[in-house]
Design an enzyme around this catalytic site. Structure first.
Site, mmCIF file in Angstrom:
data_model
loop_
_atom_site.group_PDB
_atom_site.id
_atom_site.type_symbol
_atom_site.label_atom_id
_atom_site.label_comp_id
_atom_site.label_asym_id
_atom_site.label_seq_id
_atom_site.Cartn_x
_atom_site.Cartn_y
_atom_site.Cartn_z
ATOM 1 N N GLY A 203 0.225 -18.537 1.518
ATOM 2 C CA GLY A 203 0.124 -17.091 1.377
ATOM 3 C C GLY A 203 0.910 -16.607 0.183
ATOM 4 O O GLY A 203 1.666 -17.367 -0.439
ATOM 5 N N GLY A 206 6.510 -13.502 -0.227
ATOM 6 C CA GLY A 206 7.037 -12.372 0.525
ATOM 7 C C GLY A 206 6.303 -12.038 1.795
ATOM 8 O O GLY A 206 6.617 -11.037 2.446
ATOM 9 N N THR A 207 5.332 -12.860 2.199
ATOM 10 C CA THR A 207 4.561 -12.548 3.405
ATOM 11 C C THR A 207 5.230 -13.033 4.683
ATOM 12 O O THR A 207 4.766 -12.697 5.776
ATOM 13 C CB THR A 207 3.151 -13.150 3.310
ATOM 14 O OG1 THR A 207 3.249 -14.536 2.983
ATOM 15 C CG2 THR A 207 2.339 -12.438 2.245
ATOM 16 N N GLY A 208 6.287 -13.838 4.588
ATOM 17 C CA GLY A 208 7.031 -14.247 5.779
ATOM 18 C C GLY A 208 6.799 -15.679 6.206
ATOM 19 O O GLY A 208 6.952 -15.997 7.393
ATOM 20 N N GLU A 426 -2.782 10.365 -19.307
ATOM 21 C CA GLU A 426 -2.654 10.266 -17.856
ATOM 22 C C GLU A 426 -3.598 11.234 -17.143
ATOM 23 O O GLU A 426 -4.093 10.928 -16.049
ATOM 24 C CB GLU A 426 -1.207 10.533 -17.435
ATOM 25 C CG GLU A 426 -0.186 9.571 -18.026
ATOM 26 C CD GLU A 426 -0.487 8.121 -17.705
ATOM 27 O OE1 GLU A 426 -1.109 7.853 -16.645
ATOM 28 O OE2 GLU A 426 -0.119 7.252 -18.516
#
Length: 617
Positions: A203, A206-208, A426
């Site tokens: 994955g 930072g997804t665990g 912008e």
């Protein structure tokens, strides 16, 4: 030399110095160089001497006279002939005290040398053990390079449970079988089930993935060995394979247990893809890992878990059943998962009554668990900097901009001309975000420079999670990317370099539509994508294109056609909303930053909200 070694050396030197000093003090006699034979004879004639003690030396005629005067003063006189000195004393009618010849000390001659050897051996033995313990099994010693660096956490020490992992419901359900097997292997073996030998967690960062592995070990209450893939490989050949053997040997002594290898792609990359041939240290380490996981040896009760975000570069041999039996994708959480994760990270942070975690979860599509933790942490830092004891919704909004775009550089000096160009740039992006149906709405528009080097930014607000992209959505993304460049061209009849990243993004999307997704009518439903994110220099050098030069030219022409078509459609839409373009730019020059409500009000004040245009893309 580390601090522990310095302490051992210091104590050793002090102890040996004290021992030698003690021995030296015990063997020397006090010398009196100022006392002469003439002075002694004069004192004898004047009857000042009370006691004379004769101290002979062993194997010589020399010795010493220890003289005690009537006044109590003690003197010492070295003599070369003890017999003559005794006759001299007796001639003055004084009987001397003659001591016996001193015998050799059995302690100094026999025991003390042995004691020194024992002390030195014990010192070095203790020092070696302390060095090994301090270096984690061989960090600083050549002889211990082959020792595993895996960190062992016993079952009772791991406090992380599956209940503490939020936002990964399906992943936890898949891993629950591993927990049951570690707890009760008997009920599986009765029906002939084989314990999974490996579980690969893949994955985005930072997804665990690491948190899940720790939770599995804590839930099963078994020993947990954790190591990084880079800890196996050293500059010395054979060290990695030796560490793999040592790690599995240690795991066998603690079975049932879990071995967790983080970032396994550092050691398990596909073989034969480098320039150094097959006899490579990394490949030897991988070969040993393959043998330990499913070779001739039997590793009962050992489950190998690994985490990576580059599963595409792993060797096929390690991905087959029997090694990594399970491959679990740990994806970014959905809106419900993000809300659960926010609740977990908000437990130790006092929140104000205006904080709405549900709304934050809806506006953070694509955020991972680490991103959400960082978002709330930045919000807490903002609250602390303003000397508040709780976090407000405004803190989270500012943190959202900081995390997503970068810190705003409000102190940067910008000329009025550049501000005006940025405002229209912008505004062009923002109008297309608002008009096109699949890419908006607008969250914030700003002409304040950011930490990523941008002169301003337009942040959309995705209101739903998307599992896949449609052709219409990708075309609208290209149109939005070109909106700033189009606005500059319309207003100033000139263009700047500020749209370089927008053009790069639009070109990348268009090329993938043609070569990877088969979204071109002229090219067809064929994959011509040569960019498979190759990371091996050996493969890249020998890489052959999957199509001819003629097809390459057709791809380039098709990409240009998509960009040109989107450019013309976007230009027409901005010209249609030219009044809003001017109003938005003027408001940005006045306030520097506007939110969704202020931006959408520009359409209502000019004329009623137009219907959504029909997109025929």
């Amino acid at each position: 030399m580390n601090r522990n070694n310095k302490s051992f050396y210091m104590y050793f030197v002090i102890i040996m110095g004290l021992l030698l000093f003690t021995v030296w003090i015990g063997t020397i006699k006090i010398q009196d160089s100022s006392y002469t034979k003439g002075e002694f004879i004069s004192q004898m004639e004047n009857n000042e001497v009370a006691i004379v003690k004769i101290c002979p030396n062993k194997n010589t005629d020399a010795g010493a006279l220890e003289v005690t005067l009537h006044s109590g003063e003690e003197r010492r006189l070295n003599v070369t002939n003890i017999s003559e000195a005794e006759e001299l004393v007796r001639s003055y009618k004084l009987d001397p005290v003659v001591e016996s010849v001193p015998e050799e000390s059995w302690f100094l001659n026999s025991v003390f040398p042995i004691l020194i050897v024992v002390v030195v051996c014990v010192f070095f033995f203790v020092m070696m053990n302390a060095q090994n313990a301090a270096s984690g099994g061989g960090n600083g010693k050549m002889m211990n390079f082959g020792r595993s660096r895996a960190k062992l956490t016993l079952g009772g020490e791991n406090k992380i449970k599956l209940d503490g992992v939020a936002g990964l419901k399906e992943e936890k359900e898949e891993l629950q079988e591993i927990v049951e097997f570690l707890r009760e292997p008997g009920k599986f073996t009765k029906v002939g089930a084989r314990i999974p030998k490996g579980v690969l967690l893949e994955g985005a960062p930072g997804t665990g993935k690491t948190l899940l592995a720790k939770a599995i070990a804590g839930e099963a209450n078994v020993p947990f060995f954790s190591i990084s893939g880079s800890d196996f490989v050293e500059m010395f050949v054979g060290v990695g394979a030796s560490r793999v053997r040592d790690m599995f040997a240690e795991a066998k002594r603690h079975a049932p247990c879990i071995i967790f290898i983080d970032e396994i792609d550092a050691v398990a990359r596909r073989r034969g893809t480098g320039m150094g041939g097959g006899h490579d240290e990394r490949e030897q380490t991988l070969n040993q890992l393959l043998v330990e996981m499913d070779g001739f040896g039997v590793n009962e009760g050992i489950i190998v878990m690994a985490a990576t975000n580059r599963v595409d570069i792993l060797d096929p041999a390690i991905l087959r059943p029997g090694r990594f039996d399970r491959k679990i994708t740990v994806a970014a959480p959905d809106v419900r998962g993000r809300e659960d994760i926010l609740k977990v990270h908000a437990q130790n942070k006092p929140l104000g009554d205006d904080v709405d975690l549900t709304q934050i979860a809806q506006t953070t599509a694509g955020f991972t668990g680490a991103d959400l933790e960082n978002l709330l942490n930045e919000a807490a830092i903002n609250a602390a900097m303003e000397k508040r004891v709780f976090v407000k919704q405004d803190d989270i909004k500012r943190a959202f901009v900081k995390v997503g775009i970068g810190a705003e550089k409000k102190s940067r000096i910008i000329s009025d001309k550049e501000k005006r160009i940025t405002a229209y740039h912008e505004a062009g992006h923002a109008i297309l975000f608002h008009v096109l149906p699949d890419v908006g709405p607008v969250y914030t528009v700003s002409i304040i420079p950011t930490g990523i080097g941008a002169a301003g930014y337009t942040m959309p607000l995705p209101e739903k999670d998307e599992m896949f992209l449609t052709k219409g959505k990708m075309l609208q993304d290209i149109m939005v990317s070109l909106g700033g460049r189009i606005a500059e061209e319309i207003i100033f009849d000139d263009i700047t370099t500020g749209a370089s990243s927008d053009i790069k993004k639009a070109t990348k999307v268009a090329r993938r539509m043609v070569t990877r997704y088969g979204m071109s009518d002229n090219i067809g439903v064929i994959n011509y994508d040569d960019d498979d994110d190759e990371v091996f220099i050996g493969r890249d050098l020998a890489h052959a294109k999957g199509h001819s030069e003629v097809v390459s030219g057709e791809i380039d022409r098709e990409v240009k056609a998509i960009i040109d078509d989107c450019y013309e459609k976007a230009r027409a839409m901005i010209l249609e909303q030219e009044v809003v373009l001017h109003r938005c730019a003027e408001l940005l020059l006045q306030k520097e930053k506007i939110n969704r409500t202020e931006f959408e009000a520009l359409f209502d004040t000019v004329y009623p909200q137009p219907e959504e245009p029909e997109m025929k893309l």
